[in-house]
Write a protein that holds these residues in place. Structure first.
Motif, PDB file in Angstrom:
ATOM      1  N   LEU A 139       0.832  -1.207   0.000  1.00  0.00           N
ATOM      2  CA  LEU A 139       0.000   0.000   0.000  1.00  0.00           C
ATOM      3  C   LEU A 139       0.868   1.259   0.000  1.00  0.00           C
ATOM      4  O   LEU A 139       0.576   2.224  -0.697  1.00  0.00           O
ATOM      5  CB  LEU A 139      -0.930   0.013   1.211  1.00  0.00           C
ATOM      6  N   GLY A 140       1.946   1.244   0.772  1.00  0.00           N
ATOM      7  CA  GLY A 140       2.850   2.390   0.837  1.00  0.00           C
ATOM      8  C   GLY A 140       3.562   2.657  -0.478  1.00  0.00           C
ATOM      9  O   GLY A 140       3.932   3.790  -0.769  1.00  0.00           O
ATOM     10  N   ALA A 141       3.741   1.606  -1.300  1.00  0.00           N
ATOM     11  CA  ALA A 141       4.359   1.799  -2.615  1.00  0.00           C
ATOM     12  C   ALA A 141       3.429   2.571  -3.543  1.00  0.00           C
ATOM     13  O   ALA A 141       3.880   3.318  -4.403  1.00  0.00           O
ATOM     14  CB  ALA A 141       4.725   0.451  -3.226  1.00  0.00           C
ATOM     15  N   VAL A 142       2.121   2.419  -3.322  1.00  0.00           N
ATOM     16  CA  VAL A 142       1.122   3.103  -4.150  1.00  0.00           C
ATOM     17  C   VAL A 142       0.762   4.461  -3.558  1.00  0.00           C
ATOM     18  O   VAL A 142       0.606   5.442  -4.275  1.00  0.00           O
ATOM     19  CB  VAL A 142      -0.146   2.222  -4.291  1.00  0.00           C
ATOM     20  N   VAL A 143       0.627   4.505  -2.235  1.00  0.00           N
ATOM     21  CA  VAL A 143       0.272   5.740  -1.530  1.00  0.00           C
ATOM     22  C   VAL A 143       1.421   6.052  -0.553  1.00  0.00           C
ATOM     23  O   VAL A 143       1.454   5.531   0.560  1.00  0.00           O
ATOM     24  CB  VAL A 143      -1.066   5.586  -0.761  1.00  0.00           C
ATOM     25  N   PRO A 144       2.384   6.876  -0.967  1.00  0.00           N
ATOM     26  CA  PRO A 144       3.564   7.127  -0.133  1.00  0.00           C
ATOM     27  C   PRO A 144       3.265   7.577   1.294  1.00  0.00           C
ATOM     28  O   PRO A 144       4.041   7.288   2.198  1.00  0.00           O
ATOM     29  CB  PRO A 144       4.320   8.216  -0.914  1.00  0.00           C
ATOM     30  N   ALA A 145       2.154   8.218   1.525  1.00  0.00           N
ATOM     31  CA  ALA A 145       1.816   8.663   2.883  1.00  0.00           C
ATOM     32  C   ALA A 145       1.608   7.469   3.822  1.00  0.00           C
ATOM     33  O   ALA A 145       1.709   7.612   5.044  1.00  0.00           O
ATOM     34  CB  ALA A 145       0.554   9.523   2.863  1.00  0.00           C
ATOM     35  N   LEU A 146       1.339   6.294   3.271  1.00  0.00           N
ATOM     36  CA  LEU A 146       1.128   5.092   4.069  1.00  0.00           C
ATOM     37  C   LEU A 146       2.422   4.306   4.289  1.00  0.00           C
ATOM     38  O   LEU A 146       2.430   3.309   4.993  1.00  0.00           O
ATOM     39  CB  LEU A 146       0.092   4.177   3.405  1.00  0.00           C
ATOM     40  N   ARG A 147       3.525   4.747   3.657  1.00  0.00           N
ATOM     41  CA  ARG A 147       4.806   4.041   3.763  1.00  0.00           C
ATOM     42  C   ARG A 147       5.316   4.096   5.192  1.00  0.00           C
ATOM     43  O   ARG A 147       5.395   5.165   5.793  1.00  0.00           O
ATOM     44  CB  ARG A 147       5.823   4.672   2.823  1.00  0.00           C
ATOM     45  N   PRO A 148       5.652   2.944   5.772  1.00  0.00           N
ATOM     46  CA  PRO A 148       6.144   2.946   7.153  1.00  0.00           C
ATOM     47  C   PRO A 148       7.521   3.594   7.262  1.00  0.00           C
ATOM     48  O   PRO A 148       8.309   3.563   6.321  1.00  0.00           O
ATOM     49  CB  PRO A 148       6.218   1.458   7.511  1.00  0.00           C
ATOM     50  N   THR A 149       7.758   4.215   8.418  1.00  0.00           N
ATOM     51  CA  THR A 149       9.070   4.808   8.701  1.00  0.00           C
ATOM     52  C   THR A 149       9.520   4.356  10.077  1.00  0.00           C
ATOM     53  O   THR A 149       8.709   4.030  10.928  1.00  0.00           O
ATOM     54  CB  THR A 149       9.014   6.344   8.660  1.00  0.00           C
ATOM     55  N   LEU A 150      10.828   4.320  10.272  1.00  0.00           N
ATOM     56  CA  LEU A 150      11.363   3.932  11.588  1.00  0.00           C
ATOM     57  C   LEU A 150      11.157   5.036  12.595  1.00  0.00           C
ATOM     58  O   LEU A 150      11.288   6.150  12.434  1.00  0.00           O
ATOM     59  CB  LEU A 150      12.863   3.608  11.488  1.00  0.00           C
TER      60      LEU A 150
END
Length: 150
Positions: A139-150
């Protein structure tokens, strides 16, 4: 020694063992395979519980070399570390990135360190947590705002 005294030699040895484990992870993040390999005993046993065991530093390094492509990445965040003699335990979040897909998941690691080299590396993780990481990564690959971060 009294019940509450600290053996400074043992504490220094435990700190050195923790540093060996942290050196390995930093080297893998930095794609420094020579340093990573120098952290492992020639006879290391590498286990991701539930998956096949890898025996020997050459086989382990072959696995890590496969992750060195420019489109791949590894990162980590250690949340807690404890040592007791030659044993180091850590709780951490690992990140495996493949292109825009970022898998971020919880891992608990057990390490045995002898003479400054890791002889056992055993990671425990939850396959359901990995599945959630995959879904969130996709999902984060499609919607960057959903990409997890450390």
């Amino acid at each position: 020694m009294t019940e509450h005294s600290i053996d400074l030699g043992a504490a220094a040895s435990e700190e050195a063992n923790i540093a060996t484990v942290e050196k390995l992870f930093s080297a893998l993040r930095d794609k420094d395979l020579d340093t990573a390999e120098s952290s492992l005993s020639d006879y290391v046993v590498y286990q991701n519980v539930g998956l096949p065991t890898i025996r020997g530093s050459k086989r382990a390094m072959k696995l890590f070399a496969g992750m060195q492509r420019p489109s791949m990445g590894f990162d980590f965040k250690i949340h807690r570390t404890a040592a007791d003699g030659e044993t180091v335990l850590n709780e951490r979040t690992d990140v495996i990135a493949v292109g825009p897909v970022r898998l971020q998941f919880w891992v608990c690691g057990v390490f045995e360190v002898r003479d400054g080299r890791i002889t056992l590396w055993r990671d425990y993780f939850d396959f359901f947590d990995m599945t959630k990481a995959l879904v969130r990564g996709l999902l984060g690959a499609v919607v960057p705002a959903l990409r997890p971060t450390l």
